[in-house]
Design a protein around this motif. Structure first.
Motif, short mmCIF file in Angstrom:
data_model
loop_
_atom_site.label_atom_id
_atom_site.label_comp_id
_atom_site.label_asym_id
_atom_site.label_seq_id
_atom_site.Cartn_x
_atom_site.Cartn_y
_atom_site.Cartn_z
N GLY A 41 -30.65 -1.73 44.69
CA GLY A 41 -30.11 -0.45 45.10
C GLY A 41 -30.99 0.70 44.67
O GLY A 41 -31.77 0.60 43.72
N GLY A 42 -30.84 1.82 45.39
CA GLY A 42 -31.56 3.04 45.07
C GLY A 42 -31.01 4.19 45.90
O GLY A 42 -30.05 4.02 46.65
N THR A 43 -31.64 5.35 45.79
CA THR A 43 -31.21 6.51 46.55
C THR A 43 -31.62 6.33 48.01
O THR A 43 -32.80 6.14 48.31
CB THR A 43 -31.85 7.79 45.97
N HIS A 44 -30.66 6.34 48.89
CA HIS A 44 -30.81 6.23 50.34
C HIS A 44 -31.14 4.83 50.85
O HIS A 44 -31.30 4.66 52.06
CB HIS A 44 -31.84 7.23 50.87
N TYR A 45 -31.30 3.83 49.96
CA TYR A 45 -31.67 2.49 50.41
C TYR A 45 -30.96 1.40 49.62
O TYR A 45 -30.71 1.55 48.43
CB TYR A 45 -33.19 2.26 50.30
N SER A 110 -37.98 -5.93 38.09
CA SER A 110 -36.85 -5.90 39.03
C SER A 110 -36.90 -4.67 39.94
O SER A 110 -35.93 -4.39 40.63
CB SER A 110 -35.54 -5.92 38.26
N ALA A 111 -38.01 -3.95 39.96
CA ALA A 111 -38.11 -2.72 40.76
C ALA A 111 -39.12 -2.87 41.89
O ALA A 111 -40.22 -3.40 41.69
CB ALA A 111 -38.51 -1.55 39.87
N LEU A 112 -38.74 -2.40 43.06
CA LEU A 112 -39.62 -2.35 44.21
C LEU A 112 -39.87 -0.90 44.56
O LEU A 112 -38.92 -0.14 44.80
CB LEU A 112 -38.99 -3.07 45.40
N LEU A 130 -33.19 -4.23 41.35
CA LEU A 130 -32.26 -5.34 41.42
C LEU A 130 -31.04 -5.06 40.56
O LEU A 130 -31.16 -4.70 39.38
CB LEU A 130 -32.95 -6.63 40.93
N GLY A 131 -29.85 -5.17 41.16
CA GLY A 131 -28.60 -4.97 40.44
C GLY A 131 -28.12 -3.54 40.37
O GLY A 131 -27.00 -3.28 39.93
N ALA A 132 -28.94 -2.57 40.83
CA ALA A 132 -28.54 -1.16 40.80
C ALA A 132 -27.69 -0.84 42.02
O ALA A 132 -27.80 -1.48 43.07
CB ALA A 132 -29.76 -0.26 40.77
N ASP A 133 -26.82 0.15 41.88
CA ASP A 133 -26.00 0.60 43.00
C ASP A 133 -26.86 1.40 43.98
O ASP A 133 -27.74 2.15 43.58
CB ASP A 133 -24.85 1.48 42.53
#
Length: 140
Positions: A41-45, A110-112, A130-133
């Protein structure tokens, strides 16, 4: 207190910017040649990677898919099928337009972090973990 070795390895394995502001993607190489399965998860995606390696990227009113979410030495390059207006009520599905979009970036831990490039050469940056809202704005 001792810290788990894998955590220390992960923290030291992520790249630091070089003088030319590029990262050493080889230091981020995950095990295997597919992005680890899960929801990022991330901002807008929001990126969802299935166990078979297929992936779906949801954005604000958009959706993109890739057959195999591959990674090579921490670097990702995907050719996506992009659908703008995803989530809008559509009466005639034959009128939906699909475009080819590329995604280039780096998977570290865990970050793209990546850049989407559209046919008109416009770009959009994404950062998902990974695992973030995800913080998405859905179409009404």
């Amino acid at each position: 207190m001792t810290r788990p070795l894998f955590l220390l390895t992960l923290l030291t394995a992520c790249p630091t910017p070089k003088s030319d502001d590029t990262a050493d993607t080889a230091a981020c190489a995950p095990s295997g040649d597919l992005v680890p399965a899960g929801v990022y998860g991330g901002t807008h995606y929001q990126l969802t990677v299935a166990a078979d390696g297929s992936a779906e990227l949801l954005g604000d009113c958009s959706r993109a898919t890739v057959a195999q979410a591959t990674v090579a030495s921490g670097a990702v390059h995907w050719d996506l099928t992009w659908q703008s207006g995803y989530g809008l009520p559509v009466q005639d599905t034959a009128s939906i337009e699909y475009i080819d979009v590329t995604l280039d970036g780096t998977l570290c831990g865990s970050a793209l972090d990546a850049t989407l490039t559209f046919p008109d050469a416009s770009t959009a940056d994404i950062h998902v973990v990974l695992g973030a809202d995800a913080d998405l704005y859905y179409c009404d």
